[in-house]
Design an enzyme around this catalytic site. Structure first.
Site, PDB file in Angstrom:
ATOM      1  N   CYS A  76      -3.358   5.687  -2.000  1.00 51.05           N
ATOM      2  CA  CYS A  76      -3.884   4.657  -3.095  1.00 51.05           C
ATOM      3  C   CYS A  76      -3.777   5.702  -4.612  1.00 51.05           C
ATOM      4  O   CYS A  76      -4.503   6.641  -4.499  1.00 51.05           O
ATOM      5  CB  CYS A  76      -5.270   4.377  -3.136  1.00 51.05           C
ATOM      6  SG  CYS A  76      -6.038   3.295  -4.421  1.00 51.05           S
TER       7      CYS A  76
ATOM      8  N   ASP B 202       0.806  -1.173  -0.183  1.00 48.96           N
ATOM      9  CA  ASP B 202      -0.264   0.031  -0.082  1.00 48.96           C
ATOM     10  C   ASP B 202       0.898   1.216  -0.018  1.00 48.96           C
ATOM     11  O   ASP B 202       0.386   2.276  -0.564  1.00 48.96           O
ATOM     12  CB  ASP B 202      -0.974   0.053   1.091  1.00 48.96           C
ATOM     13  CG  ASP B 202      -2.075   0.986   1.020  1.00 48.96           C
ATOM     14  OD1 ASP B 202      -2.236   1.589  -0.016  1.00 48.96           O
ATOM     15  OD2 ASP B 202      -3.036   0.912   1.820  1.00 48.96           O
TER      16      ASP B 202
HETATM   17  P1  HMG Z   1      -9.128  -3.986 -16.648  1.00 46.45           P
HETATM   18  O1  HMG Z   1      -8.373  -3.152 -17.580  1.00 46.45           O
HETATM   19  O2  HMG Z   1     -10.670  -3.951 -16.835  1.00 46.45           O
HETATM   20  O3  HMG Z   1      -8.713  -5.574 -17.093  1.00 46.45           O
HETATM   21  O4  HMG Z   1      -8.783  -3.851 -15.486  1.00 46.45           O
HETATM   22  P2  HMG Z   1      -8.751  -6.340 -18.559  1.00 46.45           P
HETATM   23  O5  HMG Z   1      -8.827  -7.977 -17.623  1.00 46.45           O
HETATM   24  O6  HMG Z   1      -9.274  -5.862 -19.452  1.00 46.45           O
HETATM   25  O7  HMG Z   1      -7.072  -6.319 -18.507  1.00 46.45           O
HETATM   26  C1  HMG Z   1      -6.423  -5.309 -19.073  1.00 46.45           C
HETATM   27  C2  HMG Z   1      -4.861  -5.702 -19.418  1.00 46.45           C
HETATM   28  O8  HMG Z   1      -4.351  -5.828 -17.877  1.00 46.45           O
HETATM   29  C3  HMG Z   1      -4.597  -6.858 -20.044  1.00 46.45           C
HETATM   30  O9  HMG Z   1      -3.428  -6.905 -20.749  1.00 46.45           O
HETATM   31  C4  HMG Z   1      -4.621  -8.024 -18.976  1.00 46.45           C
HETATM   32  O10 HMG Z   1      -3.752  -9.166 -19.605  1.00 46.45           O
HETATM   33  C5  HMG Z   1      -3.951  -7.572 -17.737  1.00 46.45           C
HETATM   34  P3  HMG Z   1      -3.310  -6.540 -22.419  1.00 46.45           P
HETATM   35  O11 HMG Z   1      -3.838  -7.762 -22.954  1.00 46.45           O
HETATM   36  O12 HMG Z   1      -4.022  -5.139 -22.567  1.00 46.45           O
HETATM   37  O13 HMG Z   1      -1.852  -6.391 -22.521  1.00 46.45           O
HETATM   38  N1  HMG Z   1      -4.441  -7.694 -16.532  1.00 46.45           N
HETATM   39  C6  HMG Z   1      -3.116  -8.134 -15.691  1.00 46.45           C
HETATM   40  N2  HMG Z   1      -1.893  -8.167 -15.695  1.00 46.45           N
HETATM   41  C7  HMG Z   1      -1.223  -8.494 -14.615  1.00 46.45           C
HETATM   42  N3  HMG Z   1      -1.846  -9.025 -13.474  1.00 46.45           N
HETATM   43  C8  HMG Z   1      -3.177  -9.031 -13.386  1.00 46.45           C
HETATM   44  C9  HMG Z   1      -3.962  -8.476 -14.606  1.00 46.45           C
HETATM   45  N4  HMG Z   1      -5.350  -8.417 -14.938  1.00 46.45           N
HETATM   46  C10 HMG Z   1      -5.475  -8.039 -16.003  1.00 46.45           C
HETATM   47  N5  HMG Z   1      -3.815  -9.592 -12.368  1.00 46.45           N
HETATM   48  C11 HMG Z   1      -8.110  -4.791 -13.222  1.00 46.45           C
HETATM   49  C12 HMG Z   1      -9.035  -4.548 -14.165  1.00 46.45           C
HETATM   50  C13 HMG Z   1      -8.620  -5.251 -11.847  1.00 46.45           C
HETATM   51  C14 HMG Z   1      -7.191  -5.789 -13.677  1.00 46.45           C
HETATM   52  C15 HMG Z   1      -7.188  -3.460 -12.765  1.00 46.45           C
HETATM   53  O14 HMG Z   1      -8.206  -2.368 -12.747  1.00 46.45           O
HETATM   54  C16 HMG Z   1      -6.315  -3.560 -12.011  1.00 46.45           C
HETATM   55  O15 HMG Z   1      -5.242  -3.996 -11.967  1.00 46.45           O
HETATM   56  N6  HMG Z   1      -6.577  -2.737 -10.726  1.00 46.45           N
HETATM   57  C17 HMG Z   1      -5.642  -2.639  -9.527  1.00 46.45           C
HETATM   58  C18 HMG Z   1      -5.796  -1.220  -8.714  1.00 46.45           C
HETATM   59  C19 HMG Z   1      -4.894  -1.160  -7.936  1.00 46.45           C
HETATM   60  O16 HMG Z   1      -4.216  -2.051  -7.537  1.00 46.45           O
HETATM   61  N7  HMG Z   1      -5.413  -0.279  -6.882  1.00 46.45           N
HETATM   62  C20 HMG Z   1      -4.652  -0.232  -5.373  1.00 46.45           C
HETATM   63  C21 HMG Z   1      -5.022  -1.188  -4.712  1.00 46.45           C
HETATM   64  S1  HMG Z   1      -6.425  -1.078  -3.720  1.00 46.45           S
HETATM   65  C22 HMG Z   1      -6.239   0.002  -2.402  1.00 46.45           C
HETATM   66  O17 HMG Z   1      -5.168   0.442  -2.197  1.00 46.45           O
HETATM   67  C23 HMG Z   1      -7.020   0.024  -1.291  1.00 46.45           C
HETATM   68  C24 HMG Z   1      -6.668  -0.533  -0.041  1.00 46.45           C
HETATM   69  O18 HMG Z   1      -5.243  -0.357   0.490  1.00 46.45           O
HETATM   70  C25 HMG Z   1      -7.668  -0.627   1.109  1.00 46.45           C
HETATM   71  C26 HMG Z   1      -7.971   1.062   1.521  1.00 46.45           C
HETATM   72  O19 HMG Z   1      -7.122   1.763   1.570  1.00 46.45           O
HETATM   73  O20 HMG Z   1      -9.071   1.303   1.390  1.00 46.45           O
HETATM   74  C27 HMG Z   1      -6.917  -2.133  -0.151  1.00 46.45           C
HETATM   75 MG    MG Z   2      -4.968   1.379   1.594  1.00 49.87          MG
END
Ligand code: HMG
Ligand code: MG
Length: 290
Positions: free
Chosen positions: A239, A15
């Site tokens: 984030c 994070d």
């Molecule tokens: P999307 O664009 O809708 O997904 O994203 P997609 O399935 O269409 O895939 C797009 C591209 O990403 C494709 O590649 C996939 O292969 C690739 P391309 O064909 O274009 O070359 N891909 C991946 N690559 C590696 N690993 C994967 C993966 N999945 C797809 N797992 C998705 C949807 C969920 C993947 C995207 O939105 C995403 O990765 N989001 C993550 C955001 C994130 O990490 N945010 C921060 C964490 S949350 C947070 O901080 C809050 C927390 O701390 C709690 C709080 O504080 O409240 C937890």
């Molecule tokens: Mg957080």
């Protein structure tokens, strides 16, 4: 473990580092995690297997996981938003994965590109496969107090998403005050609602410290019986999809507050200081470190 024990769940390497402006070299992430592994922490969120297009800082998830020295007794966790992430996390040998949903529709869209309902559908096979593989499953609910796009979020809505994650098999749901807008009062209102149906030992507090109230919110949550809190070494974090989310609650001040109040954490303050100094000198710079 006594009834005065509080678990610290270190989320800095994930994070925290996900939000650094400059790409942090993999070797520095590994060195930080290795130092954290020596502190007595039992839970370290090391990285996330997310799309590198969305979060470039976490593109080296596999390199981090295979590079760290795995310490006995420490559970190394990673975020996995979908099956692709889960499969990569399993091949990297993580001990725990986390699925991460939101109590806010807008934040769900911005963070994981789908509605809350779609996210729960997407998490179901991830949860099933993680449990079948014999690893622990954690859930996050973001925006439990407020959303950067929608403002205040109703506790009942948080309750729906929390219960859904627990129903998928999460051993614990971590309640994310993603933008650090919580107060002891709003934290109390949230827990009044959730604890009607969810036992306190299924919940963790994840407070960001944007307005300097994270420690006060932990104290409020302790009064409600929560005994697990997420924090980040050096107060790193935020984030990328939550504008205004500054640092996570910083691990050292959290542990100091707990020890001063008579709680046990099993953590070695000198070793935590060593990890924070490494972070300060090699990764984040003094401006980030509380
Ligand atoms: P999307 O664009 O809708 O997904 O994203 P997609 O399935 O269409 O895939 C797009 C591209 O990403 C494709 O590649 C996939 O292969 C690739 P391309 O064909 O274009 O070359 N891909 C991946 N690559 C590696 N690993 C994967 C993966 N999945 C797809 N797992 C998705 C949807 C969920 C993947 C995207 O939105 C995403 O990765 N989001 C993550 C955001 C994130 O990490 N945010 C921060 C964490 S949350 C947070 O901080 C809050 C927390 O701390 C709690 C709080 O504080 O409240 C937890
Ligand atoms: Mg957080």
């Amino acid at each position: 473990m006594t009834d005065k024990f509080v678990t610290i769940y270190e989320v800095g390497p994930r994070d925290g580092l996900q939000n650094e402006a400059a790409i942090v070299p993999t070797k520095d992430k590994i060195a930080l995690i290795d130092l954290l592994s020596e502190t007595g922490l039992r839970f370290i969120e090391a990285t996330s297997f997310v799309s590198p297009k969305w979060v470039p800082q976490m593109a080296d998830a596999l390199g981090v996981m295979v590079g760290i020295k795995r310490k006995n007794g420490v559970s190394y966790a990673a975020l996995t938003p979908n099956m692709k992430g889960l499969e990569a996390a399993l091949s990297a040998g993580v001990d725990e994965v986390a699925i991460f949903g939101s109590a806010s529709e807008s934040f769900s869209q911005k963070n994981i590109n789908c509605t809350i309902a779609q996210s729960l559908e997407r998490f179901a096979p991830v949860a099933k496969a993680a449990l079948a593989a014999g690893i622990s499953l954690r859930g996050y609910v973001s925006c439990v107090i407020a959303c950067p796009y929608e403002g205040a979020i109703a506790p009942a809505q948080v309750g729906v998403v929390t219960q859904a994650l627990l129903d998928l098999g999460c051993g614990q749901a971590s309640l994310g005050d993603t933008i650090g807008k919580g107060t002891p009062e709003t934290t109390g209102l949230l827990l009044d609602e959730l604890l009607k149906t969810v036992p306190a030992n299924k919940l963790a507090g994840h407070f960001h410290d944007t307005d300097g109230r994270a420690l006060a919110n932990v104290k409020a949550a302790l009064d409600y019986g929560l005994r697990c809190f997420d924090s980040a070494i050096g107060g790193l974090g935020g984030c990328p999809y939550a504008p205004g989310a500054k640092g996570n609650l910083s691990t050292i001040p959290l542990v100091e507050m707990l020890h001063d109040a008579g709680w046990e954490t099993g953590l070695d303050m000198a070793k935590l200081q060593a990890a924070q100094v490494y972070l300060q000198r090699n990764i984040a710079g003094e401006k980030h470190v509380l």
